[in-house]
Scaffold this motif. Structure first.
Motif, short mmCIF file in Angstrom:
data_model
loop_
_atom_site.label_atom_id
_atom_site.label_comp_id
_atom_site.label_asym_id
_atom_site.label_seq_id
_atom_site.Cartn_x
_atom_site.Cartn_y
_atom_site.Cartn_z
N ASN A 24 -7.09 3.32 -7.04
CA ASN A 24 -8.43 3.24 -6.44
C ASN A 24 -8.54 2.06 -5.49
OD1 ASN A 24 -9.67 5.49 -7.50
ND2 ASN A 24 -10.22 4.46 -9.41
N VAL A 25 -8.01 0.91 -5.93
CA VAL A 25 -8.08 -0.29 -5.10
C VAL A 25 -7.29 -0.08 -3.81
CG1 VAL A 25 -7.41 -2.70 -4.94
CG2 VAL A 25 -8.52 -1.86 -7.02
N ALA A 26 -6.08 0.46 -3.94
CA ALA A 26 -5.25 0.67 -2.75
C ALA A 26 -5.92 1.63 -1.77
CB ALA A 26 -3.88 1.20 -3.17
N THR A 27 -6.52 2.69 -2.30
CA THR A 27 -7.20 3.65 -1.44
C THR A 27 -8.37 3.00 -0.71
OG1 THR A 27 -6.71 5.30 -3.09
CG2 THR A 27 -8.25 5.93 -1.39
N LEU A 45 0.84 -1.20 0.00
CA LEU A 45 0.00 0.00 0.00
C LEU A 45 0.87 1.25 0.00
CD1 LEU A 45 -2.78 -1.05 2.54
CD2 LEU A 45 -3.04 -0.73 0.08
N ALA A 46 2.00 1.18 0.72
CA ALA A 46 2.85 2.37 0.84
C ALA A 46 3.50 2.72 -0.49
CB ALA A 46 3.92 2.13 1.91
N LEU A 92 -0.54 12.91 -3.29
CA LEU A 92 -0.56 13.52 -1.95
C LEU A 92 -1.84 13.11 -1.22
CD1 LEU A 92 1.05 15.49 -0.16
CD2 LEU A 92 -0.50 17.28 -0.96
N THR A 93 -2.98 13.14 -1.93
CA THR A 93 -4.25 12.73 -1.32
C THR A 93 -4.16 11.27 -0.87
OG1 THR A 93 -5.34 14.15 -2.92
CG2 THR A 93 -6.75 12.70 -1.65
N TYR A 94 -3.55 10.46 -1.73
CA TYR A 94 -3.41 9.04 -1.36
C TYR A 94 -2.64 8.89 -0.06
CZ TYR A 94 -2.06 4.20 -1.25
OH TYR A 94 -1.87 2.91 -0.83
N TYR A 95 -1.52 9.60 0.03
CA TYR A 95 -0.72 9.44 1.26
C TYR A 95 -1.40 10.04 2.48
CZ TYR A 95 3.12 7.20 -1.09
OH TYR A 95 3.87 6.29 -1.75
N LEU A 96 -2.20 11.06 2.23
CA LEU A 96 -3.01 11.61 3.33
C LEU A 96 -3.96 10.53 3.86
CD1 LEU A 96 -3.65 14.49 4.60
CD2 LEU A 96 -5.62 14.51 3.08
N ILE A 97 -4.59 9.81 2.93
CA ILE A 97 -5.53 8.75 3.31
C ILE A 97 -4.78 7.59 3.98
CG2 ILE A 97 -7.06 6.96 2.34
CD1 ILE A 97 -7.88 9.12 0.26
N PHE A 98 -3.63 7.24 3.39
CA PHE A 98 -2.82 6.15 3.95
C PHE A 98 -2.42 6.48 5.40
CE2 PHE A 98 1.36 4.19 4.72
CZ PHE A 98 1.08 2.86 4.41
N THR A 147 2.32 1.80 -3.60
CA THR A 147 1.42 1.72 -4.75
C THR A 147 1.56 2.91 -5.72
OG1 THR A 147 -0.16 0.39 -3.54
CG2 THR A 147 -0.99 1.55 -5.46
N PRO A 148 1.57 4.16 -5.23
CA PRO A 148 1.64 5.27 -6.19
C PRO A 148 2.94 5.26 -6.99
CG PRO A 148 1.02 6.03 -4.01
CD PRO A 148 1.47 4.62 -3.86
N LEU A 149 4.00 4.70 -6.42
CA LEU A 149 5.29 4.70 -7.12
C LEU A 149 5.35 3.55 -8.12
CD1 LEU A 149 7.56 5.13 -3.95
CD2 LEU A 149 6.19 6.84 -5.15
N VAL A 150 4.81 2.39 -7.72
CA VAL A 150 4.98 1.19 -8.54
C VAL A 150 3.81 0.98 -9.51
CG1 VAL A 150 5.44 -1.28 -8.47
CG2 VAL A 150 6.29 0.20 -6.64
N PHE A 151 2.60 1.21 -9.01
CA PHE A 151 1.41 1.04 -9.87
C PHE A 151 0.66 2.37 -9.94
CE2 PHE A 151 1.91 -2.74 -7.13
CZ PHE A 151 2.34 -3.66 -8.06
#
Lengths: 283, 356
Positions: free
Chosen positions: B39-42, B25-26, B180-186, B28-32
């Motif tokens: 969307n799935v990771a979020t 999950l950490a 950034l939004t993704y990491y905020l959610i993570f 995901t934005p870099l690799v996929f």
């Protein structure tokens, strides 16, 4: 809290305690717990019928009577599991009739149940630790991990050692033998450090070699003269050896109250209870 | 150890699985960086927190609530309505939070004090009734909620996909508003799960387990259980509402189907059961398994069906046809409940333990 309070009927029963008069001087005999005309009806059946009785610190009162006489119901009324239809309960100078069970426990009424009533899937230590936690007033602390309160764990372990369950502390309560579960039940009550100990047939169903452990515990608690001990018990030898006073319930009514020898000898008891059931040992 | 509140996974396999999920999950934005993977990771992050908060109720106190999506919806809608009506800006986000969280808290408090005094079934029924009423209310109050269409809105400048914070040239990947939004959610979900782990391992959390085991006895020990249960209900509601807010920020939308429907409630229940009740860690595993299956089973079956057809096997291509994916999803759940009655976490924990 720890002050020793002089018992009202000072004398014969405690002749062996020499220093008791020095412990607290100038104190009047005091009633800690009292039920006044306590009554509960279930439909048309009057399970406890206008029972008025006072209990003084330093006194172990055995409550006897045939099955269905209302002994456990009387306990349930005092500890708050049931609300009376009539009458009132006074404890420590206050009317607690309307108080809920948890608040009565916090006020100092401790109860060990007749049918073993534990947290079955929690460990033996955790069962007692929860009681210690409640006694310490830790109710809603949600910011610290429980294991940082080592003081609570240590107190729980000390109590488990007292009831000879120290070696079983990591076992789930449900896996204990019946006798050990009864001991754990007593340990929970001791952990609450109540002013009133209510034992409901503490030795029922125990094997013969386990009984002395519990009786010794009760005898030890008796040493503390600031406590009231109430004991529902069928075994007359136990009652004779421990009780300072016996009250007899029959059909929900208080029919006799006095020193063990007198009560056992009285005709009403011979007829109502002891005459028909001297041989039985347990429910 | 302290960050886990003294409650580690207690199983090597479980630890490895958790580390793999969290690490995946950490990064995901870099690799996929594709939209579907993100969307799935979020969704896994948000549902892990949402399911963990439901586990606090179901797994630790034993009370069944059907109102969890309602609190999730309150969070979603409060942020969505605030951003919709005030325009994109941090003041609107703050307004949504300031209105949404107290609203969820008050509602949870009212439901708890009203219904947790009595038997557990009454609490379940009340939550069902209140949640149904809320669902109807949300679709009827069109002027406020947008009715069945819901509310779409724009995010503050910083969180928009078009905002490039670090261009691709510097580290080899682009840090934009979406990432950034993704990491905020993570980070938000991780913080909530760790907080829940702290709560369930606190002296308070221990009382919750005692109430689940034997409420009568907990009362006799001096615990006023209605307050413990109500507080647990409030905490679960706050986390659910926060998860709903994160969900709205990611979707830039709040509507009945994405935040309030009873289908989500069922998903949450399944995730708790699959992962393992009363463990918190089960929420992460349950959410990961469930959401991955929901999103990738169809593609996997399509590949398997084609491979079987190419190999000339009889029957299999039909059975594995992607249109049958719901059948296989159902079978997967039946199998998981049958073979792991205590959930994946319970199963993994019991493997390493010697029978006593």
């Amino acid at each position: 809290m720890d002050a020793r309070i002089k018992s009202a009927h000072d004398g014969g029963a405690y002749g062996d305690v020499g220093d008791r008069n020095d412990r607290l001087s100038g104190d009047t005999p005091m009633t800690l717990l009292e039920t006044r005309d306590l009554t509960i009806r279930f439909g048309g059946h009057v399970a406890v019928n206008s029972v008025s009785c006072t209990f003084r610190p330093g006194e172990l009162t055995a409550i006897v009577g045939p099955n269905g006489a209302g002994k456990t119901t009387y306990f349930n009324l005092i500890s708050g599991q049931l609300r009376p239809s009539d009458g009132s309960i006074l404890f420590d100078g206050a009317d607690i009739t309307q108080l809920s069970a948890p608040l009565r426990t916090r006020a100092g009424l401790g109860r060990a149940f007749q049918l073993t009533n534990l947290f079955p899937n929690l460990s033996v230590e955790e069962n007692v630790r929860l009681a210690v936690q409640s006694q310490s007033g830790v109710h809603y602390d949600m910011l610290r991990p429980w294991m940082t309160r080592r003081d609570l764990i240590a107190r729980a372990d000390a109590i488990l050692d007292k009831v000879a369950l120290g070696g079983r502390r990591n076992v789930a309560a449900t896996q204990l033998s019946h006798g050990d579960q009864r001991k754990l039940e007593v340990a929970l009550m001791m952990a609450l450090e109540p002013k009133v100990f209510m034992f409901d047939e503490p030795t029922a169903g125990m094997s013969i070699d386990e009984v002395p452990v519990v009786l010794n515990l009760i005898a030890q608690l008796k040493q503390d003269l600031s406590k009231i001990i109430l004991l529902v018990e069928h075994k007359m030898d136990v009652v004779r050896s421990l009780a300072d006073r016996i009250i007899v319930l029959h059909n929900g009514q208080l029919v006799a109250d006095g020193k063990p020898a007198e009560v056992i000898a009285s005709p009403i008891v011979q007829e109502a209870y002891l005459g028909i059931a001297p041989g039985r040992s347990a429910a | 150890m302290m960050v886990l509140s003294g409650d580690p996974p207690r199983s090597r396999v479980l630890s490895i699985v958790l580390i793999v999920i969290i690490a995946a999950l950490a990064v995901t934005p870099l690799v996929f960086p594709g939209a579907k993977a993100m969307n799935v990771a979020t969704k896994i992050c948000i549902f892990a927190a949402l399911v963990a908060s439901y586990d606090l109720l179901l797994g630790y106190t034993g009370s069944v609530s059907f109102a969890h999506t309602m609190f999730y919806g309150i969070g979603s809608y409060s942020v969505a309505i605030a951003l919709y009506s005030m325009g994109p800006g941090w003041a609107a986000v703050a307004t949504g939070i300031v209105i949404g969280l107290p609203l969820a808290l008050l509602l949870a408090l009212a439901i708890g004090l009203f219904s947790l005094r009595v038997e557990a079934i009454f609490f379940a029924m009340i939550t069902l009734a209140v949640a149904s009423a809320f669902l109807v209310l949300a679709s009827q109050l069109s002027w406020l909620t947008g009715g069945e269409d819901g509310r779409s809105f724009q995010l503050p400048e910083l969180l928009r996909p078009g905002t490039v914070l670090i261009s691709k040239g510097v580290f080899g990947f682009e840090l934009n508003g979406r990432v950034l939004t993704y990491y905020l959610i993570f980070a938000g979900s991780a913080a909530m799960i760790l907080a829940l782990l702290r709560v369930v391992n606190s002296p308070f959390g221990r009382v919750l387990q005692a109430i689940r085991e034997n409420r009568f006895r907990a009362e006799a020990l001096g615990f006023r259980t209605v307050f413990h249960l109500t507080y647990a209900n409030c905490i679960a509601a706050l986390v659910a509402a926060s998860a709903g807010m994160l969900n709205a920020l990611w979707l830039r939308y709040a509507g009945p189907d994405t935040s309030l429907s009873f289908a989500i409630m069922l998903d949450i229940l399944l995730m708790v059961v699959i992962g393992g009740m009363g463990t918190i860690y089960g929420a992460i595993i349950g959410a990961a398994i469930f959401i991955l299956a929901q999103n990738y089973l169809q593609a996997l079956m399509s590949a398997a069906s084609n491979a079987a057809a190419d190999a000339g096997l009889p029957l299999l291509p039909g059975l594995l046809h992607p249109d049958r994916w719901l059948l296989w999803l159902g079978l997967l759940f039946i199998a998981s409940v049958y073979f792991f009655p205590t959930g994946v976490v319970g199963r993994l924990r019991s493997i390493g333990r010697k029978p006593s």
